[in-house]
Design a protein around this motif. Structure first.
Motif, PDB file in Angstrom:
ATOM      1  N   TRP A  92     -25.448  -8.080   5.114  1.00 46.47           N
ATOM      2  CA  TRP A  92     -26.355  -9.233   5.129  1.00 46.47           C
ATOM      3  C   TRP A  92     -26.551  -9.677   6.575  1.00 46.47           C
ATOM      4  O   TRP A  92     -25.586  -9.918   7.309  1.00 46.47           O
ATOM      5  CB  TRP A  92     -25.787 -10.357   4.272  1.00 46.47           C
ATOM      6  CG  TRP A  92     -26.718 -11.523   4.095  1.00 46.47           C
ATOM      7  CD1 TRP A  92     -28.042 -11.483   3.820  1.00 46.47           C
ATOM      8  CD2 TRP A  92     -26.373 -12.912   4.204  1.00 46.47           C
ATOM      9  NE1 TRP A  92     -28.567 -12.746   3.725  1.00 46.47           N
ATOM     10  CE2 TRP A  92     -27.568 -13.648   3.960  1.00 46.47           C
ATOM     11  CE3 TRP A  92     -25.186 -13.608   4.472  1.00 46.47           C
ATOM     12  CZ2 TRP A  92     -27.603 -15.048   3.991  1.00 46.47           C
ATOM     13  CZ3 TRP A  92     -25.218 -14.991   4.484  1.00 46.47           C
ATOM     14  CH2 TRP A  92     -26.418 -15.701   4.252  1.00 46.47           C
ATOM     15  N   GLY A  93     -27.797  -9.774   7.009  1.00 39.76           N
ATOM     16  CA  GLY A  93     -28.121 -10.054   8.401  1.00 39.76           C
ATOM     17  C   GLY A  93     -27.361 -11.205   9.027  1.00 39.76           C
ATOM     18  O   GLY A  93     -26.745 -11.037  10.097  1.00 39.76           O
ATOM     19  N   PRO A  94     -27.385 -12.407   8.437  1.00 35.45           N
ATOM     20  CA  PRO A  94     -26.690 -13.536   9.059  1.00 35.45           C
ATOM     21  C   PRO A  94     -25.209 -13.298   9.302  1.00 35.45           C
ATOM     22  O   PRO A  94     -24.631 -13.845  10.247  1.00 35.45           O
ATOM     23  CB  PRO A  94     -26.917 -14.668   8.050  1.00 35.45           C
ATOM     24  CG  PRO A  94     -28.236 -14.335   7.423  1.00 35.45           C
ATOM     25  CD  PRO A  94     -28.224 -12.835   7.301  1.00 35.45           C
ATOM     26  N   VAL A  95     -24.573 -12.484   8.462  1.00 40.76           N
ATOM     27  CA  VAL A  95     -23.164 -12.154   8.672  1.00 40.76           C
ATOM     28  C   VAL A  95     -23.020 -11.072   9.732  1.00 40.76           C
ATOM     29  O   VAL A  95     -22.187 -11.154  10.641  1.00 40.76           O
ATOM     30  CB  VAL A  95     -22.508 -11.694   7.347  1.00 40.76           C
ATOM     31  CG1 VAL A  95     -21.129 -11.084   7.624  1.00 40.76           C
ATOM     32  CG2 VAL A  95     -22.369 -12.867   6.394  1.00 40.76           C
ATOM     33  N   LYS A  96     -23.855 -10.050   9.653  1.00 38.17           N
ATOM     34  CA  LYS A  96     -23.736  -8.899  10.560  1.00 38.17           C
ATOM     35  C   LYS A  96     -23.967  -9.276  12.018  1.00 38.17           C
ATOM     36  O   LYS A  96     -23.291  -8.753  12.914  1.00 38.17           O
ATOM     37  CB  LYS A  96     -24.734  -7.820  10.117  1.00 38.17           C
ATOM     38  CG  LYS A  96     -24.666  -6.560  10.936  1.00 38.17           C
ATOM     39  CD  LYS A  96     -25.328  -5.363  10.233  1.00 38.17           C
ATOM     40  CE  LYS A  96     -26.729  -5.657   9.801  1.00 38.17           C
ATOM     41  NZ  LYS A  96     -27.401  -4.437   9.263  1.00 38.17           N
ATOM     42  N   ILE A  97     -24.906 -10.163  12.284  1.00 41.15           N
ATOM     43  CA  ILE A  97     -25.211 -10.548  13.669  1.00 41.15           C
ATOM     44  C   ILE A  97     -24.003 -11.164  14.363  1.00 41.15           C
ATOM     45  O   ILE A  97     -23.829 -11.018  15.584  1.00 41.15           O
ATOM     46  CB  ILE A  97     -26.406 -11.520  13.693  1.00 41.15           C
ATOM     47  CG1 ILE A  97     -27.694 -10.785  13.295  1.00 41.15           C
ATOM     48  CG2 ILE A  97     -26.578 -12.158  15.081  1.00 41.15           C
ATOM     49  CD1 ILE A  97     -28.902 -11.680  13.169  1.00 41.15           C
ATOM     50  N   GLY A  98     -23.143 -11.842  13.602  1.00 38.29           N
ATOM     51  CA  GLY A  98     -22.005 -12.542  14.201  1.00 38.29           C
ATOM     52  C   GLY A  98     -20.900 -11.644  14.720  1.00 38.29           C
ATOM     53  O   GLY A  98     -19.968 -12.135  15.375  1.00 38.29           O
ATOM     54  N   VAL A  99     -20.974 -10.349  14.465  1.00 39.42           N
ATOM     55  CA  VAL A  99     -19.973  -9.419  15.001  1.00 39.42           C
ATOM     56  C   VAL A  99     -20.413  -9.059  16.422  1.00 39.42           C
ATOM     57  O   VAL A  99     -20.868  -7.948  16.705  1.00 39.42           O
ATOM     58  CB  VAL A  99     -19.851  -8.165  14.107  1.00 39.42           C
ATOM     59  CG1 VAL A  99     -18.703  -7.272  14.599  1.00 39.42           C
ATOM     60  CG2 VAL A  99     -19.612  -8.562  12.654  1.00 39.42           C
ATOM     61  N   TYR A 100     -20.274 -10.002  17.328  1.00 34.93           N
ATOM     62  CA  TYR A 100     -20.834  -9.874  18.680  1.00 34.93           C
ATOM     63  C   TYR A 100     -20.294  -8.679  19.452  1.00 34.93           C
ATOM     64  O   TYR A 100     -21.022  -8.030  20.212  1.00 34.93           O
ATOM     65  CB  TYR A 100     -20.554 -11.151  19.472  1.00 34.93           C
ATOM     66  CG  TYR A 100     -21.059 -12.424  18.856  1.00 34.93           C
ATOM     67  CD1 TYR A 100     -22.294 -12.478  18.207  1.00 34.93           C
ATOM     68  CD2 TYR A 100     -20.303 -13.597  18.925  1.00 34.93           C
ATOM     69  CE1 TYR A 100     -22.767 -13.656  17.649  1.00 34.93           C
ATOM     70  CE2 TYR A 100     -20.766 -14.788  18.374  1.00 34.93           C
ATOM     71  CZ  TYR A 100     -21.986 -14.815  17.730  1.00 34.93           C
ATOM     72  OH  TYR A 100     -22.446 -15.981  17.172  1.00 34.93           O
ATOM     73  N   ALA A 101     -19.005  -8.371  19.290  1.00 34.22           N
ATOM     74  CA  ALA A 101     -18.377  -7.308  20.079  1.00 34.22           C
ATOM     75  C   ALA A 101     -19.060  -5.965  19.849  1.00 34.22           C
ATOM     76  O   ALA A 101     -19.200  -5.159  20.778  1.00 34.22           O
ATOM     77  CB  ALA A 101     -16.899  -7.208  19.731  1.00 34.22           C
ATOM     78  N   ARG A 102     -19.498  -5.721  18.629  1.00 30.85           N
ATOM     79  CA  ARG A 102     -20.141  -4.448  18.303  1.00 30.85           C
ATOM     80  C   ARG A 102     -21.404  -4.246  19.139  1.00 30.85           C
ATOM     81  O   ARG A 102     -21.654  -3.160  19.665  1.00 30.85           O
ATOM     82  CB  ARG A 102     -20.482  -4.424  16.812  1.00 30.85           C
ATOM     83  CG  ARG A 102     -21.233  -3.192  16.362  1.00 30.85           C
ATOM     84  CD  ARG A 102     -21.638  -3.325  14.905  1.00 30.85           C
ATOM     85  NE  ARG A 102     -20.490  -3.553  14.040  1.00 30.85           N
ATOM     86  CZ  ARG A 102     -20.583  -3.967  12.784  1.00 30.85           C
ATOM     87  NH1 ARG A 102     -21.771  -4.225  12.258  1.00 30.85           N
ATOM     88  NH2 ARG A 102     -19.500  -4.134  12.056  1.00 30.85           N
ATOM     89  N   TYR A 103     -22.189  -5.285  19.273  1.00 22.66           N
ATOM     90  CA  TYR A 103     -23.448  -5.174  20.015  1.00 22.66           C
ATOM     91  C   TYR A 103     -23.216  -5.221  21.520  1.00 22.66           C
ATOM     92  O   TYR A 103     -23.911  -4.537  22.287  1.00 22.66           O
ATOM     93  CB  TYR A 103     -24.404  -6.292  19.590  1.00 22.66           C
ATOM     94  CG  TYR A 103     -24.610  -6.340  18.095  1.00 22.66           C
ATOM     95  CD1 TYR A 103     -25.352  -5.357  17.441  1.00 22.66           C
ATOM     96  CD2 TYR A 103     -24.040  -7.344  17.327  1.00 22.66           C
ATOM     97  CE1 TYR A 103     -25.530  -5.385  16.070  1.00 22.66           C
ATOM     98  CE2 TYR A 103     -24.205  -7.385  15.948  1.00 22.66           C
ATOM     99  CZ  TYR A 103     -24.950  -6.398  15.318  1.00 22.66           C
ATOM    100  OH  TYR A 103     -25.114  -6.422  13.962  1.00 22.66           O
TER     101      TYR A 103
END
Length: 375
Positions: free
Chosen positions: A253-264
């Motif tokens: 789910w986009g709103p959850v996935k975006i919060g994994v900042y380290a990955r990006y």
């Protein structure tokens, strides 16, 4: 006797002829000199007139002139997308449009009188994210600085319109003069896989601004914005977890996935050194905007012009507002969507999300060297 008289008359005629010849030669000489001077004077006048017309030619078609002369090297050598995402579609060139607001603005007329010619440039600085962390506030606050000019809307060049080429991108940038910074904000750049390499190909020295906040609060804010546009949207708890149980977080789910900042962030650090990235705390940007904007000005090499005197806090919105901005000279707050009330979320759901994000937050702290102290 007659021979003597004839010789005397012959001498007089020769002398008169000589005098007449000298007079004719003198007259021809002065006539030639006068005409030559007149012709040279007329030529200089025409040349100066043509030169003046060229120098004062109005910017009726600045779009085409900027695309063919300003930053020509960038437009021709790097307008082709990177090989990893190559496309055979030719770049779409923008149609030339008149720019009466630029020609007619007194500010730019005065600049031209001083020998300064405003032009469009590719951005020196990008606000690349993160969505719903305060990117709009950061943009509005830093635009108070006279040496910062920014595109008013999100251009989405590197994630949606990259095939159009850098010439198209530059057309969407504001006019600047020497010494000013060109800036653009599109928060989705941070999470789009192809963007770091594309930005690198544009300019390896690009400075990157990243606004981050507690990922749980960010996810709720993201959901709130989406729900305001869709009345029948499911509850946050139903979307954030698989099968309605708090046991498994839905990482798709986009709103959850975006919060994994380290990955990006790891993708960006593959192309840019940490020294070219500045991380702004979304929480502190609200509570103490002058402090965060001071850091931004230092990072960009700007004099600290934007200070506490530019802000006041609106207790009703719970958000900082401006005494004046680039567009308005009267006190005002940002749009009504800023400082919007969040819906009530089950405390157990919030705690489960905090547990989920904690290891990713710690990794992000290590990568940035900053502890944001999120719960």
């Amino acid at each position: 006797m007659y021979m003597s008289i004839w010789c005397h008359n012959l001498n007089l005629s020769s002398r008169s002829l000589a005098i007449a010849l000298v007079a004719c030669v003198t007259l021809v000489y002065f006539s030639y000199s006068f005409n030559a001077c007149l012709f040279a004077s007329l030529s200089r006048t025409l040349q100066q007139s043509n030169l003046r017309n060229l120098l004062t030619l109005p910017q009726r078609n600045d779009t085409s002139s900027s695309s063919s002369s300003s930053n020509n090297a960038d437009a021709t050598t790097t307008a082709t997308p990177s090989t990893s995402n190559a496309t055979t579609t030719p770049p779409t060139q923008p149609a030339a449009q008149p720019l009466p607001s630029i020609d007619g603005a007194p500010k730019y007329q005065m600049l031209r009188q001083q020998g300064l010619r405003p032009s469009r440039h590719l951005p020196d600085t990008l606000i690349i994210g993160v969505k719903k962390s305060g990117t709009r506030a950061l943009l509005e606050f830093i635009r108070l600085h006279p040496d910062v000019r920014a595109a008013g809307s999100e251009v989405h060049f590197f994630d949606r319109h990259y095939q159009r080429g850098l010439r198209w991108y530059r057309h969407h940038m504001p006019y600047t003069i020497e010494g000013q910074i060109t800036m653009e904000k599109t928060p989705s750049y941070f999470v789009t896989k192809e963007v770091p390499q594309r930005v690198y190909h544009m300019n390896t020295a690009t400075k990157l601004l990243i606004v981050v906040r507690d990922p749980v609060t960010r996810a709720i804010s993201d959901y709130t914005q989406a729900a305001s546009k869709k009345s029948d949207m499911k509850r946050f708890e139903q979307l954030a977890f698989v099968n309605g149980s708090y046991a498994v977080v839905d990482t798709n789910w986009g709103p959850v996935k975006i919060g994994v900042y380290a990955r990006y962030l790891e993708r960006w650090l593959h192309f840019f050194p940490l020294s070219q990235l500045l991380f702004i705390s979304g929480e502190r940007l609200i509570m103490d905007p002058a402090y965060e904007i001071g850091r931004v000005q230092d990072f960009l090499g700007l004099k600290r012009v934007v200070t506490e005197k530019h802000f006041y806090f609106n207790a009703t919105k719970g958000f900082p507002c401006l005494f004046k901005s680039e567009a308005r000279s009267t006190p005002h707050c940002l749009g009504k969507t800023k400082g919007r009330n969040h819906p009530h979320i089950d405390a157990n759901a919030i705690e489960r999300l905090r547990e989920f994000y904690r290891p990713f937050n710690n990794k992000f702290y290590q990568l940035t060297g900053i502890n944001f102290a999120w719960p």
